[in-house]
Design an enzyme around this catalytic site. Structure first.
Site, PDB file in Angstrom:
ATOM      1  N   GLY A   1       0.872  -1.190   0.000  1.00 42.98           N
ATOM      2  CA  GLY A   1       0.000   0.000   0.000  1.00 42.98           C
ATOM      3  C   GLY A   1       0.896   1.223   0.000  1.00 42.98           C
ATOM      4  O   GLY A   1       1.443   1.595   1.034  1.00 42.98           O
TER       5      GLY A   1
ATOM      6  N   ALA B   1      -8.874  -0.078   6.035  1.00 48.01           N
ATOM      7  CA  ALA B   1      -9.388  -1.102   6.953  1.00 48.01           C
ATOM      8  C   ALA B   1     -10.556  -1.848   6.305  1.00 48.01           C
ATOM      9  O   ALA B   1     -11.223  -1.325   5.410  1.00 48.01           O
ATOM     10  CB  ALA B   1      -9.848  -0.436   8.240  1.00 48.01           C
TER      11      ALA B   1
ATOM     12  N   SER C   1      -0.302   6.679  14.530  1.00 47.40           N
ATOM     13  CA  SER C   1      -0.905   8.009  14.581  1.00 47.40           C
ATOM     14  C   SER C   1       0.108   9.086  14.219  1.00 47.40           C
ATOM     15  O   SER C   1       1.298   8.952  14.475  1.00 47.40           O
ATOM     16  CB  SER C   1      -1.460   8.288  15.978  1.00 47.40           C
ATOM     17  OG  SER C   1      -2.045   9.574  15.999  1.00 47.40           O
ATOM     18  N   GLY C   2      -0.437  10.154  13.645  1.00 47.70           N
ATOM     19  CA  GLY C   2       0.425  11.294  13.334  1.00 47.70           C
ATOM     20  C   GLY C   2       0.203  11.815  11.926  1.00 47.70           C
ATOM     21  O   GLY C   2       0.838  12.780  11.509  1.00 47.70           O
TER      22      GLY C   2
ATOM     23  N   LYS D   1      -5.330   2.179  19.733  1.00 44.98           N
ATOM     24  CA  LYS D   1      -5.452   3.225  18.706  1.00 44.98           C
ATOM     25  C   LYS D   1      -6.905   3.674  18.569  1.00 44.98           C
ATOM     26  O   LYS D   1      -7.187   4.859  18.359  1.00 44.98           O
ATOM     27  CB  LYS D   1      -4.911   2.720  17.362  1.00 44.98           C
ATOM     28  CG  LYS D   1      -5.064   3.718  16.214  1.00 44.98           C
ATOM     29  CD  LYS D   1      -4.343   5.020  16.495  1.00 44.98           C
ATOM     30  CE  LYS D   1      -4.226   6.014  15.371  1.00 44.98           C
ATOM     31  NZ  LYS D   1      -5.299   6.295  14.504  1.00 44.98           N
TER      32      LYS D   1
ATOM     33  N   HIS E   1      -7.492   5.955  21.370  1.00 47.81           N
ATOM     34  CA  HIS E   1      -6.762   7.191  21.027  1.00 47.81           C
ATOM     35  C   HIS E   1      -7.658   8.075  20.153  1.00 47.81           C
ATOM     36  O   HIS E   1      -7.818   9.277  20.386  1.00 47.81           O
ATOM     37  CB  HIS E   1      -5.465   6.833  20.291  1.00 47.81           C
ATOM     38  CG  HIS E   1      -4.817   7.978  19.565  1.00 47.81           C
ATOM     39  ND1 HIS E   1      -5.309   8.493  18.378  1.00 47.81           N
ATOM     40  CD2 HIS E   1      -3.731   8.733  19.866  1.00 47.81           C
ATOM     41  CE1 HIS E   1      -4.558   9.504  17.982  1.00 47.81           C
ATOM     42  NE2 HIS E   1      -3.584   9.666  18.869  1.00 47.81           N
ATOM     43  N   ASN E   2      -8.267   7.459  19.142  1.00 47.49           N
ATOM     44  CA  ASN E   2      -9.118   8.234  18.238  1.00 47.49           C
ATOM     45  C   ASN E   2     -10.383   8.722  18.937  1.00 47.49           C
ATOM     46  O   ASN E   2     -10.865   9.814  18.642  1.00 47.49           O
ATOM     47  CB  ASN E   2      -9.473   7.400  17.002  1.00 47.49           C
ATOM     48  CG  ASN E   2      -8.334   7.358  16.006  1.00 47.49           C
ATOM     49  OD1 ASN E   2      -7.175   7.476  16.386  1.00 47.49           O
ATOM     50  ND2 ASN E   2      -8.641   7.171  14.749  1.00 47.49           N
TER      51      ASN E   2
ATOM     52  N   GLU F   1      -9.344  11.645  20.691  1.00 49.73           N
ATOM     53  CA  GLU F   1      -9.140  12.671  19.636  1.00 49.73           C
ATOM     54  C   GLU F   1     -10.482  13.326  19.278  1.00 49.73           C
ATOM     55  O   GLU F   1     -10.582  14.557  19.199  1.00 49.73           O
ATOM     56  CB  GLU F   1      -8.514  11.968  18.427  1.00 49.73           C
ATOM     57  CG  GLU F   1      -8.418  12.760  17.150  1.00 49.73           C
ATOM     58  CD  GLU F   1      -7.936  11.864  15.982  1.00 49.73           C
ATOM     59  OE1 GLU F   1      -6.871  11.250  16.089  1.00 49.73           O
ATOM     60  OE2 GLU F   1      -8.653  11.780  14.959  1.00 49.73           O
TER      61      GLU F   1
ATOM     62  N   LYS G   1     -14.688   8.356   9.979  1.00 48.80           N
ATOM     63  CA  LYS G   1     -14.398   7.031   9.392  1.00 48.80           C
ATOM     64  C   LYS G   1     -14.824   5.898  10.310  1.00 48.80           C
ATOM     65  O   LYS G   1     -14.799   4.743   9.896  1.00 48.80           O
ATOM     66  CB  LYS G   1     -12.908   6.927   9.085  1.00 48.80           C
ATOM     67  CG  LYS G   1     -12.472   7.803   7.930  1.00 48.80           C
ATOM     68  CD  LYS G   1     -11.212   7.242   7.296  1.00 48.80           C
ATOM     69  CE  LYS G   1     -10.511   8.263   6.434  1.00 48.80           C
ATOM     70  NZ  LYS G   1      -9.274   8.747   7.031  1.00 48.80           N
TER      71      LYS G   1
ATOM     72  N   ARG H   1     -37.541  -0.164  38.819  1.00 48.60           N
ATOM     73  CA  ARG H   1     -37.418  -1.464  38.119  1.00 48.60           C
ATOM     74  C   ARG H   1     -38.185  -2.545  38.884  1.00 48.60           C
ATOM     75  O   ARG H   1     -38.815  -3.422  38.302  1.00 48.60           O
ATOM     76  CB  ARG H   1     -35.944  -1.886  38.017  1.00 48.60           C
ATOM     77  CG  ARG H   1     -35.115  -1.080  37.051  1.00 48.60           C
ATOM     78  CD  ARG H   1     -33.672  -1.591  37.033  1.00 48.60           C
ATOM     79  NE  ARG H   1     -33.522  -2.807  36.247  1.00 48.60           N
ATOM     80  CZ  ARG H   1     -33.135  -3.978  36.717  1.00 48.60           C
ATOM     81  NH1 ARG H   1     -32.856  -4.111  37.999  1.00 48.60           N
ATOM     82  NH2 ARG H   1     -33.014  -5.024  35.930  1.00 48.60           N
TER      83      ARG H   1
HETATM   84  C1  6PG Z   1      -4.293   9.640  13.594  1.00 51.49           C
HETATM   85  C2  6PG Z   1      -5.692   9.937  13.126  1.00 51.49           C
HETATM   86  C3  6PG Z   1      -6.003   9.147  11.893  1.00 51.49           C
HETATM   87  C4  6PG Z   1      -7.182   9.653  11.090  1.00 51.49           C
HETATM   88  C5  6PG Z   1      -8.502   9.484  11.793  1.00 51.49           C
HETATM   89  C6  6PG Z   1      -9.580  10.378  11.282  1.00 51.49           C
HETATM   90  O1  6PG Z   1      -4.170   9.191  14.721  1.00 51.49           O
HETATM   91  O2  6PG Z   1      -3.356   9.886  12.826  1.00 51.49           O
HETATM   92  O3  6PG Z   1      -6.600   9.589  14.107  1.00 51.49           O
HETATM   93  O4  6PG Z   1      -6.103   7.810  12.263  1.00 51.49           O
HETATM   94  O5  6PG Z   1      -6.974  10.956  10.711  1.00 51.49           O
HETATM   95  O6  6PG Z   1      -8.897   8.150  11.542  1.00 51.49           O
HETATM   96  O7  6PG Z   1     -10.758   9.872  11.792  1.00 51.49           O
HETATM   97  P1  6PG Z   1     -12.185  10.341  11.332  1.00 51.49           P
HETATM   98  O8  6PG Z   1     -12.197  10.273   9.829  1.00 51.49           O
HETATM   99  O9  6PG Z   1     -13.098   9.328  11.936  1.00 51.49           O
HETATM  100  O10 6PG Z   1     -12.349  11.712  11.854  1.00 51.49           O
END
Ligand code: 6PG
Length: 467
Positions: free
Chosen positions: A10, A77, A129-130, A183, A186-187, A190, A259, A442
């Protein structure tokens, strides 16, 4: 013929940049992509001293690699990952390693891990990430899989990773799908922080009536203080960018795609019964943003006649409110990792997670070092809010978020990220919650029974009969 040390499948932006990053560090790297143009453009980008080979043929690619082979996939993915594994696995030998560097769903990683283990192939799910510049100059990487096999990957990953205080932002995280799970969270974090920053910008504009320049300067200044982080830094840059004399951000439509990793974080948190309300709110707000025509209609029907004057802006209080809310968001994500680690047998060390998040990744922030210290002091900490130093940061800034929310509610501006950050804190620190009444309800309508504070056992009451 000497062989290549590492293979990448890729050659899109991420794959190409990681490959070049490896080549910068003296590794001989082979690339595979079905798109001839991508293969050719990689050859063009190669610099002097780089040992790079790229091809469209899977067999030539596999043959070019030294054994045992290490191959990283940087393809979208889902089905593409399965497709590449299907093509490659008959060409591989026992002991070879496949690393999936995409944002794969952790349950897919578990399945692939099992399938490939049966063939003697090691499979790693590794969150990276990054973004594109991170991939080129130093990302944060979150590998999970087989600990012994990781030792073979360690030198190359440590070479290409971001560094903080000389330490690489990569470390073996745990078994099976641990890397993809970390990860994913992490997102989720984010998403939460991005939502909070967007709300801050909105509140500064609509509630406190601050102009663009003041808002931009505030973010720039905050990045030099305890809020220092990648997301604050890029926000300060974004708020400066003009096109034809107009601020570009003002020309961008107010709905955002996603995503899926934020949604997965929320969904799985629900499955594990871990509250992550700021992350949930962030996912909800992206969803509601897409209801633009309905929002336009509703803006005319659902009115709030607010006669109050604009409250006086206090930039320090706004900063403290954001600081508080961001800590609350990290606390929720880290608590989810703790529960998931036990539930899925990942054996995560949260100090290590915070350590490798300090650099390279999207949620990197000075605060991560404080969180790392909290887990260094107590590796079993169920929630960073229980750490004395972190609790002190929240106790001393909570009045700012309470004031901010009073102003926000009075002005009718949405701020569900902030609201959830504070309610999480207030619920978590509540010795008594009104859930006793829910137990009673309940039991009333469903005879579900209840427990009591004054005696042991399980009880049921005929609630509709008078005493
Ligand atoms: C990272 C980002 C990367 C991506 C996200 C965007 O850590 O580099 O998180 O993985 O930019 O997947 O996510 P969305 O499209 O869901 O906002």
């Amino acid at each position: 013929m000497s062989k290549y040390n590492f293979g990448i499948v890729g050659l899109g932006v991420m794959g190409r940049n990681l490959l070049l990053n490896m080549a910068d560090h003296g590794y001989a790297v082979a690339g595979l992509d079905l798109d001839k143009e991508k293969v050719d453009s990689l050859q063009d980008e190669a610099q002097e001293g780089h040992q790079i080979f790229a091809t469209v043929e899977a067999e030539a690619f596999v043959k070019s690699l030294e054994q045992p082979r290490a191959i990283m996939l940087l393809v979208p993915a889902g089905n593409p990952v399965d497709g590449v594994i299907k093509t490659l696995s008959p060409l591989l030998d026992e002991g070879d390693i496949i690393i999936d560097g995409g944002n794969s769903y952790f349950k897919d990683t578990d399945r692939r891990y099992e399938e490939l283990s049966a063939k003697g192939i090691h499979f790693f799910g590794m969150g990276i990430s990054g973004g594109e510049s991170g991939a080129r100059r130093g990302p944060s990487m979150m590998p999970g899989g087989n600990r012994e096999a990781y030792e073979r990957l360690r030198p190359i990953f440590e070479a290409i990773a971001a560094k903080v205080d000389g330490q690489p932002c990569v470390e073996f995280l745990g078994n099976g799908s641990a890397g993809n799970y970390v990860k994913m969270v992490h997102n989720g974090i984010e998403y939460g922080i991005m939502q909070l920053i967007a709300e801050t910008y909105d509140i500064m504009k609509k509630v406190y009536k601050l102009d663009n320049e003041t808002i931009q300067k505030a973010f720039e200044q905050w990045n030099k203080e305890e809020l220092n982080s990648f997301l604050i830094e890029i926000t300060a840059d974004i708020l400066k960018k003009k096109e034809d004399g107009k601020l570009l951000v003002d020309l961008i439509s107010d709905w955002a795609k996603s995503k899926g990793t934020g949604k997965w974080t929320s969904q799985n948190a629900m499955d594990l019964q871990v509250p992550v309300p700021v992350i949930d709110a962030a996912v909800n707000m992206r969803d509601i943003s897409k209801y633009k025509p309905e929002r336009i209609e509703a803006s005319r029907v659902l009115v709030w006649d607010n006669n109050a004057n604009a409250p006086i802006a206090d930039i320090k209080h706004i900063k403290e409110a954001l600081f508080f809310a961001i800590i609350s968001t990290y606390a929720q994500g880290l608590a989810q990792l703790k529960v998931a680690s036990d539930a899925y047998g990942y054996e995560l060390d949260l100090e290590t997670v915070c350590k490798i998040w300090r650099g390279g990744c999207i949620i990197r922030a000075t605060l991560l070092e404080d969180f790392r210290k909290a887990f260094a002091t107590n590796a079993d900490l169920p929630n960073i809010l229980l750490d004395k130093a972190i609790a002190e940061k929240l106790n001393s800034t909570q009045s700012s978020i309470r004031t901010l929310l009073k102003d926000v509610i009075e002005q009718g501006t949405p701020a569900s990220g902030f609201m959830n950050a504070l309610s999480y804190f207030d619920a978590y620190r509540a010795e008594h919650l009104p859930t006793n009444l829910i137990q009673a309800q309940r039991d009333y309508f469903g005879a579900h029974t209840y427990e009591r504070v004054d005696k042991d056992g399980v009880f049921h009451t005929q609630w509709d009969q008078q005493n």
